[in-house]
Design a protein around this motif. Sequence first.
Motif, mmCIF file in Angstrom:
data_model
loop_
_atom_site.group_PDB
_atom_site.id
_atom_site.type_symbol
_atom_site.label_atom_id
_atom_site.label_comp_id
_atom_site.label_asym_id
_atom_site.label_seq_id
_atom_site.Cartn_x
_atom_site.Cartn_y
_atom_site.Cartn_z
ATOM 1 N N LEU A 1 0.797 -1.226 0.000
ATOM 2 C CA LEU A 1 0.000 0.000 0.000
ATOM 3 C C LEU A 1 0.833 1.281 0.000
ATOM 4 N N ASP A 2 2.136 1.156 0.182
ATOM 5 C CA ASP A 2 2.956 2.342 0.437
ATOM 6 C C ASP A 2 3.001 3.333 -0.716
ATOM 7 N N ASP A 3 2.847 2.852 -1.954
ATOM 8 C CA ASP A 3 3.015 3.735 -3.110
ATOM 9 C C ASP A 3 1.700 4.260 -3.679
ATOM 10 N N ILE A 4 0.584 3.937 -3.064
ATOM 11 C CA ILE A 4 -0.709 4.349 -3.609
ATOM 12 C C ILE A 4 -0.823 5.872 -3.675
ATOM 13 N N ALA A 5 -0.531 6.531 -2.586
ATOM 14 C CA ALA A 5 -0.661 7.990 -2.560
ATOM 15 C C ALA A 5 0.284 8.639 -3.555
ATOM 16 N N SER A 6 1.506 8.125 -3.668
ATOM 17 C CA SER A 6 2.476 8.681 -4.615
ATOM 18 C C SER A 6 2.002 8.515 -6.049
ATOM 19 N N ALA A 7 1.451 7.363 -6.356
ATOM 20 C CA ALA A 7 0.945 7.135 -7.711
ATOM 21 C C ALA A 7 -0.117 8.155 -8.075
ATOM 22 N N HIS A 8 -1.020 8.425 -7.140
ATOM 23 C CA HIS A 8 -2.080 9.395 -7.401
ATOM 24 C C HIS A 8 -1.546 10.812 -7.542
ATOM 25 N N SER A 9 -0.481 11.111 -6.821
ATOM 26 C CA SER A 9 0.066 12.471 -6.873
ATOM 27 C C SER A 9 0.864 12.725 -8.151
ATOM 28 N N GLN A 10 1.313 11.662 -8.798
ATOM 29 C CA GLN A 10 2.201 11.815 -9.952
ATOM 30 C C GLN A 10 1.469 11.906 -11.283
ATOM 31 N N VAL A 11 0.238 11.429 -11.345
ATOM 32 C CA VAL A 11 -0.519 11.488 -12.600
ATOM 33 C C VAL A 11 -1.941 11.970 -12.318
ATOM 34 N N SER A 12 -2.555 12.531 -13.330
ATOM 35 C CA SER A 12 -3.920 13.044 -13.179
ATOM 36 C C SER A 12 -4.967 12.059 -13.704
ATOM 37 N N LEU A 13 -4.513 10.930 -14.216
ATOM 38 C CA LEU A 13 -5.437 9.922 -14.732
ATOM 39 C C LEU A 13 -6.188 9.220 -13.608
ATOM 40 N N PRO A 14 -7.387 8.701 -13.880
ATOM 41 C CA PRO A 14 -8.020 7.808 -12.914
ATOM 42 C C PRO A 14 -7.149 6.569 -12.701
ATOM 43 N N ILE A 15 -6.913 6.223 -11.444
ATOM 44 C CA ILE A 15 -6.133 5.033 -11.094
ATOM 45 C C ILE A 15 -7.034 4.084 -10.315
ATOM 46 N N PHE A 16 -7.112 2.849 -10.791
ATOM 47 C CA PHE A 16 -7.895 1.813 -10.121
ATOM 48 C C PHE A 16 -6.926 0.833 -9.470
ATOM 49 N N CYS A 17 -6.901 0.813 -8.161
ATOM 50 C CA CYS A 17 -6.041 -0.127 -7.439
ATOM 51 C C CYS A 17 -6.644 -1.523 -7.525
ATOM 52 N N ILE A 18 -5.779 -2.520 -7.656
ATOM 53 C CA ILE A 18 -6.238 -3.883 -7.930
ATOM 54 C C ILE A 18 -5.338 -4.890 -7.231
ATOM 55 N N GLY A 19 -5.877 -6.075 -7.008
ATOM 56 C CA GLY A 19 -5.061 -7.171 -6.518
ATOM 57 C C GLY A 19 -5.361 -7.571 -5.098
ATOM 58 N N GLY A 20 -6.215 -8.571 -4.930
ATOM 59 C CA GLY A 20 -6.519 -9.087 -3.600
ATOM 60 C C GLY A 20 -7.367 -8.180 -2.735
ATOM 61 N N ILE A 21 -8.014 -7.200 -3.346
ATOM 62 C CA ILE A 21 -8.853 -6.276 -2.570
ATOM 63 C C ILE A 21 -10.211 -6.926 -2.318
ATOM 64 N N LYS A 22 -10.598 -6.918 -1.059
ATOM 65 C CA LYS A 22 -11.881 -7.482 -0.648
ATOM 66 C C LYS A 22 -12.518 -6.550 0.381
ATOM 67 N N ARG A 23 -13.729 -6.872 0.761
ATOM 68 C CA ARG A 23 -14.420 -6.037 1.748
ATOM 69 C C ARG A 23 -13.598 -5.918 3.029
ATOM 70 N N GLU A 24 -12.905 -7.001 3.398
ATOM 71 C CA GLU A 24 -12.181 -7.031 4.666
ATOM 72 C C GLU A 24 -10.992 -6.073 4.699
ATOM 73 N N ASN A 25 -10.387 -5.789 3.552
ATOM 74 C CA ASN A 25 -9.234 -4.883 3.546
ATOM 75 C C ASN A 25 -9.490 -3.580 2.796
ATOM 76 N N LEU A 26 -10.724 -3.370 2.365
ATOM 77 C CA LEU A 26 -11.045 -2.191 1.559
ATOM 78 C C LEU A 26 -10.761 -0.887 2.294
ATOM 79 N N SER A 27 -11.125 -0.823 3.560
ATOM 80 C CA SER A 27 -10.908 0.425 4.311
ATOM 81 C C SER A 27 -9.427 0.746 4.413
ATOM 82 N N GLU A 28 -8.598 -0.275 4.533
ATOM 83 C CA GLU A 28 -7.152 -0.089 4.586
ATOM 84 C C GLU A 28 -6.622 0.480 3.271
#
Length: 202
Positions: free
Chosen positions: A151-178
Motif C-alpha cells: 500500500l505504500d506507493d498508492i498515494a504517490s501514484a495518485h500524486s504523480q498522474v492526473s489519470l483515474p487510477i484503479f487499485c487492484i489485486g486481492g482487494i476485498k471487503r475485509e481490507n477495503l478500508s485499509e
Amino acid sequence: MGKIDPRLVRARLYGIIDLGYVAEGQTADKVARMLDGGVDVIQLRAKGFLPTAIAAIANRLMPLCQARQIPFFINDHPELVEATGADGVHVGQNDYSVAEARALAGPGALVGKSTHSLAQVQAAAKEGPDYLGFGPLFATPTKAEYAPIGLDDIASAHSQVSLPIFCIGGIKRENLSEVLSAGADRVVIVSGLLLADDLTAY
C-alpha cells in the motif's frame, strides 16, 4: 487522447467478469447483479478463450452495461472492441502499447493499462491511456506472476498522474478500508465480488 471519459472519472468500483471464477453461462446473471449492486465499470477477462468465444460473450454482456451507461472493457483483445460494441480494452505491461491498442480497437475506443510500480505508472501515463490499473496490492491468484506491491506507493501514484487510477489485486471487503486509507480513490474487486453470497449488497 482527449478529455477523460466522465464515467471513468465518476467511477469508484470496477468489477471484472473473470472466466477463471465464473462459468460462461453465468456471466450475464453476474453482470446484471454487479450492476444492480452499483459497480461502475465492467471488464470481461477470458484468459485462454478463443477470440470468437470472447466476442460471443461480450455481445451478451455489452447491452446490459449499455443500458446502465456503464463502460464495458475487454481484456487483452483490442481487435474485438469495435465488432462487439465494447467501450474499450484493457492491456497489460507485456501486451500492446496504448497507441497500438487504440489503433486496433477503433475510433473513440477507451484504453486502460496495467502498472505494477511507480516507474510504470509514470511511463504508462506518457502513453496517453484513459485510466491505469495499479497493483497487485495483495497476493492474488489472478495475478500470481506478480509479487504484491503493498500500500505504500498508492498515494504517490495518485500524486504523480492526473489519470483515474484503479487499485487492484486481492482487494476485498475485509481490507477495503485499509486500501482507501492508503490513498486509493478507485478499486478493482474480482473474486471478492464474484464469490460473494449476495453480490448486490457488496
